[in-house]
Design an enzyme around this catalytic site. Structure first.
Site, mmCIF file in Angstrom:
data_model
loop_
_atom_site.group_PDB
_atom_site.id
_atom_site.type_symbol
_atom_site.label_atom_id
_atom_site.label_comp_id
_atom_site.label_asym_id
_atom_site.label_seq_id
_atom_site.Cartn_x
_atom_site.Cartn_y
_atom_site.Cartn_z
ATOM 1 N N GLY A 1 0.841 -1.190 0.000
ATOM 2 C CA GLY A 1 0.000 0.000 0.000
ATOM 3 C C GLY A 1 0.877 1.242 0.000
ATOM 4 O O GLY A 1 1.936 1.272 -0.610
ATOM 5 N N ILE B 1 -5.723 -6.153 10.745
ATOM 6 C CA ILE B 1 -6.024 -7.391 11.462
ATOM 7 C C ILE B 1 -5.585 -7.210 12.916
ATOM 8 O O ILE B 1 -4.468 -6.776 13.173
ATOM 9 C CB ILE B 1 -5.311 -8.580 10.798
ATOM 10 C CG1 ILE B 1 -5.749 -8.685 9.326
ATOM 11 C CG2 ILE B 1 -5.614 -9.872 11.558
ATOM 12 C CD1 ILE B 1 -4.971 -9.699 8.508
ATOM 13 N N PHE C 1 -9.371 14.412 9.812
ATOM 14 C CA PHE C 1 -8.930 14.689 11.168
ATOM 15 C C PHE C 1 -7.955 15.851 11.150
ATOM 16 O O PHE C 1 -7.270 16.073 10.164
ATOM 17 C CB PHE C 1 -8.258 13.442 11.763
ATOM 18 C CG PHE C 1 -9.216 12.314 11.968
ATOM 19 C CD1 PHE C 1 -9.952 12.205 13.135
ATOM 20 C CD2 PHE C 1 -9.413 11.359 10.977
ATOM 21 C CE1 PHE C 1 -10.864 11.179 13.318
ATOM 22 C CE2 PHE C 1 -10.323 10.322 11.140
ATOM 23 C CZ PHE C 1 -11.050 10.236 12.331
ATOM 24 N N ASN D 1 -3.413 -4.227 2.293
ATOM 25 C CA ASN D 1 -4.112 -3.573 1.190
ATOM 26 C C ASN D 1 -4.436 -4.567 0.089
ATOM 27 O O ASN D 1 -3.609 -5.408 -0.254
ATOM 28 C CB ASN D 1 -3.224 -2.473 0.583
ATOM 29 C CG ASN D 1 -2.995 -1.347 1.564
ATOM 30 O OD1 ASN D 1 -3.684 -0.350 1.534
ATOM 31 N ND2 ASN D 1 -2.027 -1.514 2.454
ATOM 32 N N GLU E 1 -8.533 -1.091 3.109
ATOM 33 C CA GLU E 1 -7.400 -1.459 3.958
ATOM 34 C C GLU E 1 -7.905 -2.203 5.179
ATOM 35 O O GLU E 1 -8.811 -1.746 5.861
ATOM 36 C CB GLU E 1 -6.647 -0.209 4.390
ATOM 37 C CG GLU E 1 -6.076 0.566 3.212
ATOM 38 C CD GLU E 1 -5.396 1.855 3.657
ATOM 39 O OE1 GLU E 1 -4.574 1.794 4.585
ATOM 40 O OE2 GLU E 1 -5.721 2.907 3.097
ATOM 41 N N LYS F 1 -13.953 10.282 7.849
ATOM 42 C CA LYS F 1 -13.916 11.730 8.067
ATOM 43 C C LYS F 1 -12.484 12.205 8.114
ATOM 44 O O LYS F 1 -11.563 11.405 8.237
ATOM 45 C CB LYS F 1 -14.677 12.122 9.334
ATOM 46 C CG LYS F 1 -14.178 11.467 10.603
ATOM 47 C CD LYS F 1 -14.998 11.969 11.783
ATOM 48 C CE LYS F 1 -14.355 11.566 13.100
ATOM 49 N NZ LYS F 1 -15.150 10.656 13.902
ATOM 50 N N THR G 1 -1.730 -2.153 8.070
ATOM 51 C CA THR G 1 -2.912 -2.563 7.328
ATOM 52 C C THR G 1 -2.494 -3.394 6.124
ATOM 53 O O THR G 1 -1.411 -3.202 5.577
ATOM 54 C CB THR G 1 -3.733 -1.357 6.822
ATOM 55 O OG1 THR G 1 -2.886 -0.531 6.007
ATOM 56 C CG2 THR G 1 -4.314 -0.549 7.962
ATOM 57 N N TYR H 1 2.861 -9.801 2.170
ATOM 58 C CA TYR H 1 2.579 -9.387 0.793
ATOM 59 C C TYR H 1 2.526 -10.629 -0.087
ATOM 60 O O TYR H 1 3.319 -11.547 0.087
ATOM 61 C CB TYR H 1 3.671 -8.446 0.259
ATOM 62 C CG TYR H 1 3.770 -7.163 1.020
ATOM 63 C CD1 TYR H 1 2.686 -6.287 1.087
ATOM 64 C CD2 TYR H 1 4.946 -6.819 1.682
ATOM 65 C CE1 TYR H 1 2.774 -5.102 1.801
ATOM 66 C CE2 TYR H 1 5.042 -5.634 2.390
ATOM 67 C CZ TYR H 1 3.949 -4.789 2.452
ATOM 68 O OH TYR H 1 4.038 -3.618 3.159
ATOM 69 N N HIS I 1 -4.179 -8.511 15.421
ATOM 70 C CA HIS I 1 -3.290 -9.620 15.743
ATOM 71 C C HIS I 1 -1.883 -9.152 15.373
ATOM 72 O O HIS I 1 -1.728 -8.371 14.436
ATOM 73 C CB HIS I 1 -3.666 -10.852 14.905
ATOM 74 C CG HIS I 1 -2.712 -11.998 15.055
ATOM 75 N ND1 HIS I 1 -2.703 -12.794 16.167
ATOM 76 C CD2 HIS I 1 -1.735 -12.467 14.238
ATOM 77 C CE1 HIS I 1 -1.754 -13.729 16.029
ATOM 78 N NE2 HIS I 1 -1.160 -13.544 14.869
#
Length: 155
Positions: free
Chosen positions: A16, A83, A110, A30, A80, A108, A28, A92, A85
């Site tokens: 990502g 997990i 930030f 992707n 995205e 939204k 994350t 990948y 864990h």
């Protein structure tokens, strides 16, 4: 947002933007563009929760972001998965299977990275609470998470 749920999806994990782990401390996974484009066009952007499984590994709780990440002003929609864990290494190229069960909040913008991180931490806590409910726990055992041995998944 809800009529598409639960939503079952599987695809290869691709590199990502490299922001999740580095900037946010929240890694994350992707999906490729093809997988993102296969999502229902009218599914609401925002934060979801559900179950995720890498390859034929264990099924874990997850939080999912669908959308343009207003904080980062993405041009392309992304999906995205965080997990819940700790993995020892990157995965990948592995197949990620997810079941999206419920909706937490809309996307939204930030004012700061701290505010974004704090919102994500709250999303994670909410996901954990929701996924402990009996009706959500049963999807963790779904056959969808058992990949047929030795058959490549072409999604």
């Amino acid at each position: 947002a809800m009529r598409h749920l639960p939503y079952f999806c599987r695809g290869e994990v691709v590199k990502g933007f490299g922001r999740g782990s580095k900037e946010l401390g929240i890694p994350t996974a992707n999906f490729s563009e093809q997988v993102v484009e296969s999502f229902p066009a009218d599914i609401s952007t925002g934060i979801y929760y559900g179950w995720a499984c890498v390859g034929n590994g264990d099924v874990h709780k997850m939080v999912l972001s669908i959308g343009w990440n207003p904080f980062y002003k993405n041009i392309k929609k992304s999906v995205e998965t965080h997990i819940i864990h700790t993995f020892k290494e990157d995965f990948y190229g592995e197949i990620l299977s997810i079941v999206v069960i419920g909706y937490i909040r809309p996307e939204k913008n930030f004012d700061s990275l701290e505010a974004l991180i704090s919102a994500i931490q709250e999303d994670i806590e909410e996901a954990k609470r929701q996924l402990d409910l009996p009706e959500h726990l049963k999807l963790k055992e779904d056959n969808f998470f058992h990949l047929p041995e030795g058959k490549p998944v072409n999604h």
